[in-house]
Design an enzyme around this catalytic site. Structure first.
Site, short mmCIF file in Angstrom:
data_model
loop_
_atom_site.label_atom_id
_atom_site.label_comp_id
_atom_site.label_asym_id
_atom_site.label_seq_id
_atom_site.Cartn_x
_atom_site.Cartn_y
_atom_site.Cartn_z
N CYS A 167 0.69 -1.28 0.04
CA CYS A 167 -0.18 -0.08 -0.04
C CYS A 167 0.77 1.29 -0.03
O CYS A 167 0.28 2.43 -0.21
CB CYS A 167 -0.90 -0.01 1.20
SG CYS A 167 -2.01 -1.27 1.26
N HIS B 287 -3.53 7.24 2.87
CA HIS B 287 -4.13 5.72 2.26
C HIS B 287 -5.45 5.42 2.87
O HIS B 287 -5.77 5.34 4.09
CB HIS B 287 -3.01 4.78 2.73
CG HIS B 287 -3.60 3.27 2.41
ND1 HIS B 287 -4.00 2.99 1.42
CD2 HIS B 287 -3.23 2.23 3.27
CE1 HIS B 287 -4.02 1.53 1.29
NE2 HIS B 287 -3.71 1.25 2.40
N ASN C 147 -10.32 -0.39 -0.05
CA ASN C 147 -8.78 -0.22 -0.18
C ASN C 147 -8.43 -0.77 -1.65
O ASN C 147 -8.39 -2.23 -1.60
CB ASN C 147 -8.22 -1.04 1.03
CG ASN C 147 -6.83 -1.02 1.27
OD1 ASN C 147 -6.12 -0.45 0.47
ND2 ASN C 147 -6.44 -1.40 2.10
#
Length: 342
Positions: free
Chosen positions: A136, A263, A293
């Site tokens: 990520c 994020h 996500n």
């Protein structure tokens, strides 16, 4: 002997005028674009499949729907479309791109990597092409690498893409992790800032391999396994620390940051970060509700959403921060240059 004074750092011969006045370029984001699958899976649909309530999922994730790639969709094709759109918005021809970076952990095949496939698809035939594997944190890591290439004169134009089809690596029977993830791609074009506005400041990167077991995908089943509470605790702590370090490194205070793009891992993490750092909610980008996500794609998707909402004005100071498997994390401050068609 090679005369370094007569060559630029990409190996091309320099004319006299150029060789006489080499100065570091000021790297900037010239444009941003996104591409997401048209098909969505709602949390209500997923809750029924998992045998839990919709409210149970929403209260723990903040997610009501997520884009999901179809079985025949290829990540490289989505990445190429996003990259081509970003190049068009920046007014940059693909033939002039020096480097294509694709941050991903879900490329279409183990080999080849996504970047050379994407570079070929968009016509960036003279560009180098590299995949970045930092989960990520991949897009932020690519931003640090691409900015450094421009700043040192090793590249003039860099196409950076964050691309992940994370729904292909989740265990759809795991009610703790399956609701968190979605699919998407975001791309930016990096180059030297043309005017007064626009710059990529210092980017802070960190890693701690002692947390590797908390987020894993093993070769045996290729499914994501995650210790949710441990990841939550470390994500809030590390992104909070990195935010303060990046803002301080840019010579600014939190009050001088116009927009915080974190994020998009979990709605609870975003709220906890805002509370920890005492950030007004209107300055924190939260687009997880309908995107989920998408790993390396969440930061550029957040930028696209902020731009569409009119919050990414020219001259805006934006804090970017991410946390992912490894553990890896980071943060950096950029100044937005703006686009004529934004």
């Amino acid at each position: 002997m090679l005369d370094a004074r007569r060559l630029d750092t990409r190996g091309h011969a320099l004319g006299r005028a150029a060789s006489a006045s080499l100065e570091p370029a000021r790297p900037a984001i010239l444009s941003v674009a996104a591409e997401v699958p048209a098909t969505t899976v709602t949390t209500a649909e997923l809750a029924e499949r998992l045998g839990v309530s919709e409210d149970w999922i929403v209260s723990r994730t903040g997610i009501r729907a997520r884009p999901v790639a179809g079985p025949d969709d290829r990540l490289s094709e989505f990445a190429a479309r996003a990259g081509a759109a970003a190049l068009s918005r920046a007014g940059v021809d693909a033939a002039d791109v020096d480097l294509v970076l694709v941050a991903t952990l879900t490329q279409d095949s183990l080999m080849p990597n996504a970047a050379p496939v994407v570079a070929h698809a968009i016509g960036a035939d003279r560009a180098g092409a590299i995949d970045l594997g930092a989960a990520c944190t991949g897009f932020l890591s690519g931003l640090a690498l691409g900015a450094a290439q421009i700043e040192t004169g090793r590249a003039e134009r860099v196409l950076l893409i964050g691309a992940d089809f994370t729904t292909r690596i989740v265990d759809w029977e795991d009610k703790r992790t399956a609701p968190l993830f979605g699919d998407g791609v975001g791309a930016v074009v990096l180059g030297a800032a043309a005017g007064e506005l626009g710059a990529i400041g210092p980017i802070i990167l960190g890693a701690d391999g002692s947390g590797a077991a908390a987020i894993q995908i093993e070769h045996s089943d290729r499914k994501l396994r995650m210790d949710g509470p441990e990841v939550y605790r470390n994500a809030v702590a590390r992104m909070g620390e990195a935010t303060l370090a990046a803002v301080d490194g840019a010579g600014l205070t939190l009050d001088e940051i116009d927009l915080f793009v974190y994020h998009q891992a979990n709605g609870r993490i975003l709220r906890a970060l805002a509370e920890k750092l005492q950030l007004p909610s209107e300055r924190v980008v939260d687009v997880i509700e309908n995107l989920g996500n998408s790993s390396a794609a969440t930061l550029p998707l957040g930028l696209v959403a902020a731009e569409r909402e009119g919050r990414l004005r020219p001259g805006a100071r934006v804090l970017l921060s991410a946390f992912g498997a490894g553990y890896t994390w980071g943060a950096g401050v950029i100044e937005w240059g703006g686009l004529e068609d934004a």
